[in-house]
Design an enzyme around this catalytic site. Structure first.
Site: not given
Ligand code: BES
Ligand code: ZN
Length: 456
Positions: A85, A87, A118, A152-153, A179, A426
Protein backbone atom coordinates in the site's frame (compact mmCIF):
# COMPACT_ATOMS: atom_id res chain seq x y z
CA UNK A 1 20.94 -15.86 -10.49
CA UNK A 2 24.29 -14.38 -9.59
CA UNK A 3 23.60 -11.54 -12.01
CA UNK A 4 20.43 -10.74 -10.08
CA UNK A 5 22.22 -10.54 -6.75
CA UNK A 6 25.07 -8.50 -8.30
CA UNK A 7 22.55 -6.09 -9.80
CA UNK A 8 20.88 -5.64 -6.41
CA UNK A 9 24.20 -5.08 -4.67
CA UNK A 10 25.62 -2.70 -7.29
CA UNK A 11 22.55 -0.50 -7.41
CA UNK A 12 21.45 -0.22 -3.83
CA UNK A 13 22.49 3.44 -3.48
CA UNK A 14 20.37 4.37 -6.50
CA UNK A 15 17.49 2.28 -5.13
CA UNK A 16 17.65 4.13 -1.86
CA UNK A 17 17.40 7.48 -3.64
CA UNK A 18 14.35 6.21 -5.54
CA UNK A 19 12.74 5.09 -2.32
CA UNK A 20 13.40 8.52 -0.84
CA UNK A 21 11.54 10.04 -3.79
CA UNK A 22 8.61 7.70 -3.15
CA UNK A 23 8.60 8.71 0.52
CA UNK A 24 8.39 12.42 -0.33
CA UNK A 25 4.66 12.19 -1.10
CA UNK A 26 2.46 12.85 1.95
CA UNK A 27 0.07 10.12 0.86
CA UNK A 28 -2.10 10.24 3.99
CA UNK A 29 -5.31 8.41 3.11
CA UNK A 30 -7.16 9.40 6.29
CA UNK A 31 -7.03 13.14 5.56
CA UNK A 32 -9.10 14.59 2.69
CA UNK A 33 -6.66 17.47 2.21
CA UNK A 34 -4.14 14.94 0.88
CA UNK A 35 -6.32 13.71 -1.97
CA UNK A 36 -4.04 15.32 -4.59
CA UNK A 37 -0.93 13.92 -2.87
CA UNK A 38 -2.47 10.44 -3.02
CA UNK A 39 -2.89 10.80 -6.77
CA UNK A 40 0.60 12.24 -7.24
CA UNK A 41 2.10 9.38 -5.26
CA UNK A 42 0.18 6.80 -7.30
CA UNK A 43 1.35 8.49 -10.51
CA UNK A 44 4.94 8.32 -9.31
CA UNK A 45 4.57 4.61 -8.52
CA UNK A 46 3.07 3.97 -11.96
CA UNK A 47 5.98 5.71 -13.71
CA UNK A 48 8.43 3.82 -11.57
CA UNK A 49 6.87 0.44 -12.30
CA UNK A 50 7.01 1.26 -16.03
CA UNK A 51 10.65 2.25 -15.71
CA UNK A 52 11.41 -1.13 -14.19
CA UNK A 53 9.80 -2.80 -17.17
CA UNK A 54 6.44 -3.83 -15.71
CA UNK A 55 3.21 -3.60 -17.66
CA UNK A 56 1.49 -1.03 -15.53
CA UNK A 57 -1.86 0.69 -15.19
CA UNK A 58 -3.52 2.98 -12.74
CA UNK A 59 -6.99 1.65 -11.97
CA UNK A 60 -9.59 4.05 -10.64
CA UNK A 61 -11.80 3.05 -7.71
CA UNK A 62 -14.47 5.12 -5.94
CA UNK A 63 -11.61 6.00 -3.55
CA UNK A 64 -7.89 6.17 -4.20
CA UNK A 65 -6.62 4.41 -7.33
CA UNK A 66 -5.03 0.97 -7.33
CA UNK A 67 -1.82 0.26 -9.22
CA UNK A 68 -1.52 -2.99 -11.15
CA UNK A 69 1.94 -3.75 -12.51
CA UNK A 70 3.02 -7.10 -13.81
CA UNK A 71 5.53 -9.13 -15.71
CA UNK A 72 4.20 -10.51 -19.00
CA UNK A 73 1.99 -13.54 -18.39
CA UNK A 74 3.28 -16.84 -19.76
CA UNK A 75 1.24 -19.96 -20.33
CA UNK A 76 1.67 -22.58 -17.64
CA UNK A 77 3.80 -20.49 -15.29
CA UNK A 78 2.96 -19.99 -11.63
CA UNK A 79 1.59 -16.53 -10.94
CA UNK A 80 2.09 -14.66 -7.67
CA UNK A 81 0.57 -11.44 -6.48
CA UNK A 82 2.62 -9.00 -4.41
CA UNK A 83 0.40 -6.72 -2.37
CA UNK A 84 1.45 -3.41 -0.83
CA UNK A 85 0.00 0.00 0.00
CA UNK A 86 1.18 3.47 -0.92
CA UNK A 87 -0.98 5.23 1.64
CA UNK A 88 0.50 6.12 5.01
CA UNK A 89 -0.74 7.05 8.46
CA UNK A 90 -1.00 10.74 9.42
CA UNK A 91 2.39 11.94 10.67
CA UNK A 92 0.96 13.66 13.76
CA UNK A 93 2.11 14.68 16.31
CA UNK A 94 4.56 16.59 14.12
CA UNK A 95 6.56 18.14 16.94
CA UNK A 96 7.81 14.72 18.01
CA UNK A 97 9.59 14.11 14.68
CA UNK A 98 13.31 14.82 14.79
CA UNK A 99 13.21 15.78 11.10
CA UNK A 100 10.27 16.38 8.75
CA UNK A 101 8.29 13.14 8.15
CA UNK A 102 8.22 13.49 4.37
CA UNK A 103 11.89 14.34 3.87
CA UNK A 104 13.36 10.87 4.17
CA UNK A 105 16.67 10.99 5.95
CA UNK A 106 19.35 8.36 6.37
CA UNK A 107 20.83 8.05 9.83
CA UNK A 108 23.16 5.14 10.52
CA UNK A 109 21.43 1.99 9.34
CA UNK A 110 18.02 3.60 9.11
CA UNK A 111 15.88 5.42 6.63
CA UNK A 112 13.57 7.69 8.59
CA UNK A 113 10.26 8.88 7.14
CA UNK A 114 6.53 8.32 7.40
CA UNK A 115 5.77 5.28 5.26
CA UNK A 116 9.35 3.99 5.30
CA UNK A 117 8.46 0.63 6.82
CA UNK A 118 4.65 0.88 6.62
CA UNK A 119 4.61 0.21 3.76
CA UNK A 120 6.50 1.91 0.92
CA UNK A 121 9.92 0.54 1.87
CA UNK A 122 8.66 -2.99 2.33
CA UNK A 123 6.92 -3.41 -1.02
CA UNK A 124 9.64 -1.43 -2.81
CA UNK A 125 12.01 -4.28 -1.92
CA UNK A 126 9.97 -6.66 -4.08
CA UNK A 127 9.84 -4.19 -6.95
CA UNK A 128 13.62 -4.00 -6.93
CA UNK A 129 14.06 -7.77 -6.84
CA UNK A 130 11.82 -8.14 -9.88
CA UNK A 131 13.63 -5.26 -11.58
CA UNK A 132 16.90 -7.14 -11.05
CA UNK A 133 15.55 -10.14 -12.95
CA UNK A 134 14.16 -7.99 -15.76
CA UNK A 135 17.20 -5.75 -16.18
CA UNK A 136 19.74 -8.58 -16.15
CA UNK A 137 17.75 -10.66 -18.60
CA UNK A 138 17.42 -13.44 -16.04
CA UNK A 139 14.37 -15.56 -16.64
CA UNK A 140 11.81 -15.04 -13.88
CA UNK A 141 10.76 -18.45 -12.55
CA UNK A 142 7.21 -17.18 -11.92
CA UNK A 143 4.91 -14.47 -13.26
CA UNK A 144 4.39 -11.62 -10.83
CA UNK A 145 1.73 -8.95 -10.50
CA UNK A 146 2.03 -6.07 -8.06
CA UNK A 147 -1.19 -4.78 -6.57
CA UNK A 148 -0.50 -1.57 -4.70
CA UNK A 149 -3.47 0.14 -3.10
CA UNK A 150 -4.03 3.51 -1.47
CA UNK A 151 -6.57 2.81 1.26
CA UNK A 152 -5.04 0.18 3.52
CA UNK A 153 -4.67 2.50 6.49
CA UNK A 154 -8.36 3.40 6.31
CA UNK A 155 -9.78 -0.10 5.94
CA UNK A 156 -9.31 -0.99 2.22
CA UNK A 157 -12.95 -0.08 1.58
CA UNK A 158 -12.84 -0.41 -2.20
CA UNK A 159 -10.40 -3.24 -2.62
CA UNK A 160 -12.85 -6.09 -2.14
CA UNK A 161 -14.97 -4.94 -5.09
CA UNK A 162 -11.78 -4.39 -7.05
CA UNK A 163 -10.68 -7.98 -6.40
CA UNK A 164 -14.07 -9.28 -7.47
CA UNK A 165 -14.01 -7.21 -10.66
CA UNK A 166 -10.46 -8.32 -11.52
CA UNK A 167 -10.83 -11.87 -10.25
CA UNK A 168 -9.77 -13.42 -13.54
CA UNK A 169 -6.74 -11.25 -14.14
CA UNK A 170 -5.62 -11.69 -10.53
CA UNK A 171 -6.11 -15.45 -10.40
CA UNK A 172 -2.86 -16.72 -8.88
CA UNK A 173 -1.01 -19.40 -6.98
CA UNK A 174 -0.42 -17.27 -3.89
CA UNK A 175 0.00 -13.81 -2.41
CA UNK A 176 3.17 -12.30 -1.00
CA UNK A 177 3.01 -9.43 1.47
CA UNK A 178 5.74 -7.66 3.39
CA UNK A 179 3.80 -5.32 5.65
CA UNK A 180 4.64 -6.65 9.05
CA UNK A 181 7.60 -7.38 11.29
CA UNK A 182 10.30 -9.70 12.55
CA UNK A 183 11.66 -9.93 16.11
CA UNK A 184 15.23 -8.92 15.14
CA UNK A 185 17.82 -9.08 12.35
CA UNK A 186 18.87 -12.41 13.81
CA UNK A 187 15.31 -13.72 13.73
CA UNK A 188 13.74 -13.60 10.30
CA UNK A 189 10.22 -14.98 10.37
CA UNK A 190 7.23 -16.13 8.44
CA UNK A 191 4.00 -14.83 9.93
CA UNK A 192 1.16 -17.34 9.81
CA UNK A 193 -1.47 -15.44 11.75
CA UNK A 194 -2.74 -11.88 12.05
CA UNK A 195 -5.35 -10.46 14.35
CA UNK A 196 -8.61 -9.14 12.99
CA UNK A 197 -10.07 -5.80 13.90
CA UNK A 198 -13.46 -4.21 14.55
CA UNK A 199 -13.93 -0.46 14.89
CA UNK A 200 -16.78 1.43 16.60
CA UNK A 201 -17.61 4.95 17.70
CA UNK A 202 -19.85 5.89 20.56
CA UNK A 203 -21.25 9.32 21.31
CA UNK A 204 -23.28 10.36 24.33
CA UNK A 205 -25.29 13.56 24.39
CA UNK A 206 -26.67 15.01 27.61
CA UNK A 207 -27.74 18.68 27.76
CA UNK A 208 -28.43 20.50 24.51
CA UNK A 209 -25.41 22.79 25.13
CA UNK A 210 -22.47 23.09 27.50
CA UNK A 211 -23.88 24.15 30.89
CA UNK A 212 -22.49 26.12 33.84
CA UNK A 213 -21.37 23.35 36.16
CA UNK A 214 -21.98 25.46 39.25
CA UNK A 215 -25.52 26.39 38.37
CA UNK A 216 -26.58 22.97 37.15
CA UNK A 217 -23.99 20.41 38.34
CA UNK A 218 -25.49 17.82 40.65
CA UNK A 219 -28.88 17.91 38.97
CA UNK A 220 -27.76 17.02 35.44
CA UNK A 221 -25.68 14.02 34.40
CA UNK A 222 -22.26 14.62 32.84
CA UNK A 223 -21.73 12.91 29.44
CA UNK A 224 -17.95 12.68 29.89
CA UNK A 225 -18.37 10.96 33.25
CA UNK A 226 -21.15 8.70 31.98
CA UNK A 227 -19.02 7.69 28.99
CA UNK A 228 -16.00 6.93 31.18
CA UNK A 229 -18.13 4.73 33.40
CA UNK A 230 -19.54 2.93 30.38
CA UNK A 231 -16.10 2.44 28.86
CA UNK A 232 -14.86 1.23 32.21
CA UNK A 233 -17.33 -1.63 31.98
CA UNK A 234 -15.73 -2.97 28.77
CA UNK A 235 -12.59 -4.34 30.37
CA UNK A 236 -11.26 -5.22 33.80
CA UNK A 237 -8.04 -3.91 35.27
CA UNK A 238 -6.00 -6.77 33.89
CA UNK A 239 -7.20 -6.40 30.32
CA UNK A 240 -9.84 -9.12 30.34
CA UNK A 241 -12.82 -7.96 28.35
CA UNK A 242 -16.05 -7.97 30.30
CA UNK A 243 -18.57 -7.75 27.47
CA UNK A 244 -20.90 -10.77 27.72
CA UNK A 245 -20.17 -13.31 24.99
CA UNK A 246 -16.97 -11.61 23.83
CA UNK A 247 -14.76 -14.70 24.16
CA UNK A 248 -17.32 -17.23 22.92
CA UNK A 249 -15.61 -17.92 19.58
CA UNK A 250 -11.98 -17.58 20.66
CA UNK A 251 -9.97 -20.66 19.72
CA UNK A 252 -7.81 -21.77 22.62
CA UNK A 253 -4.09 -21.70 22.01
CA UNK A 254 -2.80 -25.24 21.82
CA UNK A 255 -0.04 -26.39 24.13
CA UNK A 256 2.14 -26.90 21.04
CA UNK A 257 1.63 -23.35 19.85
CA UNK A 258 2.31 -21.94 23.30
CA UNK A 259 5.58 -23.86 23.42
CA UNK A 260 6.53 -22.46 20.01
CA UNK A 261 5.64 -18.90 21.00
CA UNK A 262 7.66 -19.29 24.19
CA UNK A 263 10.75 -19.90 22.05
CA UNK A 264 10.60 -16.43 20.49
CA UNK A 265 13.23 -14.04 21.76
CA UNK A 266 11.74 -11.74 24.38
CA UNK A 267 13.11 -9.66 27.20
CA UNK A 268 10.55 -8.01 29.45
CA UNK A 269 12.97 -5.26 30.46
CA UNK A 270 13.87 -4.38 26.88
CA UNK A 271 10.25 -4.48 25.83
CA UNK A 272 9.29 -2.12 28.65
CA UNK A 273 12.10 0.24 27.69
CA UNK A 274 11.26 0.12 23.98
CA UNK A 275 7.71 1.21 24.73
CA UNK A 276 8.57 3.68 27.46
CA UNK A 277 6.06 2.22 29.91
CA UNK A 278 6.42 2.01 33.69
CA UNK A 279 5.15 -1.53 33.85
CA UNK A 280 3.71 -4.10 31.51
CA UNK A 281 0.05 -4.98 31.56
CA UNK A 282 -2.14 -7.78 30.34
CA UNK A 283 -4.44 -10.70 30.82
CA UNK A 284 -3.32 -13.06 33.52
CA UNK A 285 -1.75 -16.41 32.64
CA UNK A 286 -0.68 -15.31 29.16
CA UNK A 287 2.81 -14.21 28.19
CA UNK A 288 3.34 -10.77 26.65
CA UNK A 289 3.91 -12.41 23.25
CA UNK A 290 0.59 -14.24 23.55
CA UNK A 291 -1.21 -11.15 24.82
CA UNK A 292 -0.10 -9.03 21.89
CA UNK A 293 -0.60 -11.52 19.09
CA UNK A 294 -2.94 -14.34 20.03
CA UNK A 295 -5.45 -12.78 22.42
CA UNK A 296 -8.24 -10.32 21.66
CA UNK A 297 -8.19 -6.76 22.97
CA UNK A 298 -10.36 -3.70 23.48
CA UNK A 299 -8.72 -0.29 23.03
CA UNK A 300 -9.89 3.29 23.27
CA UNK A 301 -8.13 5.01 20.36
CA UNK A 302 -9.57 8.46 20.96
CA UNK A 303 -11.62 10.11 23.67
CA UNK A 304 -13.16 13.57 23.26
CA UNK A 305 -15.31 15.81 25.40
CA UNK A 306 -15.54 19.23 26.96
CA UNK A 307 -12.95 21.95 27.22
CA UNK A 308 -9.36 21.20 26.10
CA UNK A 309 -7.87 24.71 26.10
CA UNK A 310 -5.64 26.50 28.60
CA UNK A 311 -6.73 26.87 32.19
CA UNK A 312 -10.03 25.58 33.46
CA UNK A 313 -13.60 26.02 32.30
CA UNK A 314 -16.40 25.08 34.64
CA UNK A 315 -18.87 23.35 32.37
CA UNK A 316 -20.89 20.21 32.03
CA UNK A 317 -20.09 19.31 28.43
CA UNK A 318 -23.00 18.69 26.14
CA UNK A 319 -21.51 15.54 24.68
CA UNK A 320 -18.67 13.00 24.87
CA UNK A 321 -17.41 10.52 22.31
CA UNK A 322 -14.93 7.71 21.96
CA UNK A 323 -13.34 5.79 19.12
CA UNK A 324 -12.84 2.12 19.92
CA UNK A 325 -11.19 -0.81 18.21
CA UNK A 326 -11.12 -4.45 19.13
CA UNK A 327 -8.39 -6.83 17.94
CA UNK A 328 -9.77 -10.24 17.20
CA UNK A 329 -8.31 -13.72 17.03
CA UNK A 330 -9.54 -16.89 15.29
CA UNK A 331 -12.54 -17.63 15.12
CA UNK A 332 -14.05 -14.33 16.26
CA UNK A 333 -16.36 -12.64 13.78
CA UNK A 334 -16.08 -8.83 13.55
CA UNK A 335 -19.79 -8.26 12.84
CA UNK A 336 -20.81 -10.36 15.82
CA UNK A 337 -18.35 -8.51 18.08
CA UNK A 338 -19.70 -5.15 16.89
CA UNK A 339 -23.21 -6.34 17.76
CA UNK A 340 -22.16 -7.56 21.20
CA UNK A 341 -20.40 -4.28 21.93
CA UNK A 342 -23.38 -2.24 20.75
CA UNK A 343 -25.79 -4.29 22.85
CA UNK A 344 -23.60 -3.97 25.90
CA UNK A 345 -23.09 -0.22 25.54
CA UNK A 346 -26.82 0.37 25.11
CA UNK A 347 -27.49 -1.74 28.17
CA UNK A 348 -25.10 0.16 30.41
CA UNK A 349 -26.01 3.60 29.02
CA UNK A 350 -27.78 5.58 31.77
CA UNK A 351 -31.28 6.92 31.01
CA UNK A 352 -29.85 10.45 31.20
CA UNK A 353 -27.95 10.10 27.93
CA UNK A 354 -28.81 9.82 24.26
CA UNK A 355 -26.49 7.26 22.73
CA UNK A 356 -25.33 7.10 19.11
CA UNK A 357 -23.32 4.13 17.92
CA UNK A 358 -21.45 3.97 14.68
CA UNK A 359 -20.03 0.74 13.35
CA UNK A 360 -16.68 1.27 11.64
CA UNK A 361 -14.36 -0.79 9.47
CA UNK A 362 -13.55 -4.36 10.30
CA UNK A 363 -11.49 -7.34 9.23
CA UNK A 364 -11.40 -10.98 10.19
CA UNK A 365 -8.43 -12.62 11.90
CA UNK A 366 -6.14 -14.68 9.68
CA UNK A 367 -4.58 -18.05 10.28
CA UNK A 368 -2.83 -20.30 7.78
CA UNK A 369 -0.84 -23.49 8.01
CA UNK A 370 2.91 -22.81 7.96
CA UNK A 371 3.67 -26.39 6.94
CA UNK A 372 2.69 -26.21 3.25
CA UNK A 373 5.21 -26.15 0.39
CA UNK A 374 4.90 -22.42 -0.30
CA UNK A 375 5.50 -21.58 3.35
CA UNK A 376 8.50 -23.88 3.40
CA UNK A 377 9.83 -22.23 0.24
CA UNK A 378 9.45 -18.86 1.92
CA UNK A 379 11.34 -20.08 4.98
CA UNK A 380 14.22 -21.17 2.73
CA UNK A 381 14.28 -17.78 1.00
CA UNK A 382 14.38 -16.04 4.37
CA UNK A 383 17.18 -18.24 5.58
CA UNK A 384 19.15 -17.61 2.41
CA UNK A 385 18.91 -13.84 2.80
CA UNK A 386 19.28 -13.51 6.57
CA UNK A 387 21.68 -16.41 7.11
CA UNK A 388 19.61 -17.53 10.10
CA UNK A 389 16.99 -20.16 10.76
CA UNK A 390 13.53 -18.58 10.43
CA UNK A 391 10.86 -18.43 13.07
CA UNK A 392 7.13 -18.84 12.78
CA UNK A 393 5.25 -15.86 14.08
CA UNK A 394 1.76 -14.73 14.98
CA UNK A 395 1.36 -11.00 14.71
CA UNK A 396 -0.99 -8.65 16.48
CA UNK A 397 -1.57 -6.16 13.66
CA UNK A 398 -4.20 -6.57 10.98
CA UNK A 399 -4.17 -6.77 7.20
CA UNK A 400 -7.83 -7.54 6.64
CA UNK A 401 -7.51 -7.97 2.89
CA UNK A 402 -5.66 -11.30 3.32
CA UNK A 403 -8.99 -12.94 4.17
CA UNK A 404 -10.54 -11.48 1.03
CA UNK A 405 -7.65 -12.82 -1.03
CA UNK A 406 -8.49 -16.22 0.39
CA UNK A 407 -12.24 -15.88 -0.19
CA UNK A 408 -12.13 -14.28 -3.64
CA UNK A 409 -8.94 -15.69 -5.16
CA UNK A 410 -8.83 -18.90 -3.13
CA UNK A 411 -5.20 -18.57 -2.08
CA UNK A 412 -3.19 -18.02 1.08
CA UNK A 413 -0.75 -15.22 1.80
CA UNK A 414 2.92 -15.50 2.65
CA UNK A 415 3.51 -12.75 5.20
CA UNK A 416 7.19 -11.92 4.99
CA UNK A 417 7.68 -8.93 7.26
CA UNK A 418 10.82 -6.83 7.12
CA UNK A 419 10.09 -4.33 9.85
CA UNK A 420 11.95 -4.34 13.18
CA UNK A 421 10.31 -3.89 16.60
CA UNK A 422 11.68 -0.35 16.97
CA UNK A 423 10.62 0.88 13.52
CA UNK A 424 7.79 3.04 14.93
CA UNK A 425 5.05 2.37 12.37
CA UNK A 426 2.09 4.74 13.02
CA UNK A 427 4.34 6.66 15.45
CA UNK A 428 6.69 9.64 15.10
CA UNK A 429 10.13 8.89 13.61
CA UNK A 430 9.03 5.86 11.64
CA UNK A 431 12.01 4.12 10.10
CA UNK A 432 13.12 1.21 7.97
CA UNK A 433 16.40 -0.58 8.48
CA UNK A 434 18.77 -0.48 5.50
CA UNK A 435 19.89 -3.98 6.42
CA UNK A 436 16.29 -5.16 6.16
CA UNK A 437 16.04 -3.28 2.88
CA UNK A 438 19.05 -5.12 1.43
CA UNK A 439 18.20 -8.51 2.88
CA UNK A 440 14.61 -8.02 1.83
CA UNK A 441 15.65 -7.58 -1.80
CA UNK A 442 17.78 -10.73 -1.63
CA UNK A 443 14.96 -12.62 0.08
CA UNK A 444 12.50 -11.57 -2.62
CA UNK A 445 14.90 -12.57 -5.41
CA UNK A 446 15.36 -15.99 -3.80
CA UNK A 447 11.69 -16.39 -3.12
CA UNK A 448 10.76 -16.34 -6.81
CA UNK A 449 13.34 -19.01 -7.46
CA UNK A 450 12.06 -21.18 -4.59
CA UNK A 451 8.41 -20.72 -5.55
CA UNK A 452 9.17 -21.38 -9.20
CA UNK A 453 10.71 -24.74 -8.30
CA UNK A 454 7.58 -26.04 -6.55
CA UNK A 455 5.34 -28.66 -8.10
CA UNK A 456 1.95 -27.20 -8.89
N1 BES B 1 1.38 -2.91 8.36
C1 BES B 1 0.25 -2.81 9.19
C2 BES B 1 -0.26 -4.12 9.74
C3 BES B 1 0.71 -4.94 10.56
C4 BES B 1 1.77 -4.36 11.25
C5 BES B 1 0.50 -6.28 10.64
C6 BES B 1 2.63 -5.16 11.98
C7 BES B 1 1.33 -7.06 11.40
C8 BES B 1 2.39 -6.50 12.06
C9 BES B 1 -0.87 -2.14 8.44
O1 BES B 1 -0.47 -1.08 7.65
C10 BES B 1 -1.83 -1.59 9.43
O2 BES B 1 -1.47 -0.72 10.17
N2 BES B 1 -3.04 -2.09 9.44
C11 BES B 1 -4.10 -1.58 10.26
C12 BES B 1 -5.37 -2.14 9.72
C13 BES B 1 -6.60 -1.40 10.11
C14 BES B 1 -6.61 0.04 9.67
C15 BES B 1 -7.80 -2.11 9.51
C16 BES B 1 -3.90 -1.98 11.71
O3 BES B 1 -3.44 -3.09 12.02
O4 BES B 1 -4.23 -1.15 12.57
ZN1 ZN C 1 -0.16 0.67 9.00
Amino acid sequence: MQAVFDYLRNNDTAFLEQLRDYLRFPSVSAQPQHKADMRACADWAVSHCRLIGLQTRLCPTPGNPVILAGTPRRQGRPHYLVYGHYDVQPPDPLDLWKTPPFEARIEGDNLIARGSCDNKGQHFVHLKAVEAYLKTGTELPVDITFLIEGEEEVGSDHLVDFLKEHRQELACDGIVISDNGIPSLKHPALTYSLRGVAAMEVKLTGPSRDLHSGLFGGSVDNPAMALCQMLGSLRDRRGRITIPGFYDDVVKLSAYERRQLAKLPFSEGQYRKLLGVKALFGEQSYTAIEQRSARPTCEINGLTSGYQGAGSKTIIPSWASAKLTFRLVPDMKPKKIQQLVARHLKEVCPPTMRIELEVGHSGEPYLMSPTGPQAQAALRALKGAFGQESLLLREGGSIPIVNDFRKILGVDTLLLGLSLPDDNPHSPNEKFSLTCFRRGMAMSAKLWEELGALDR
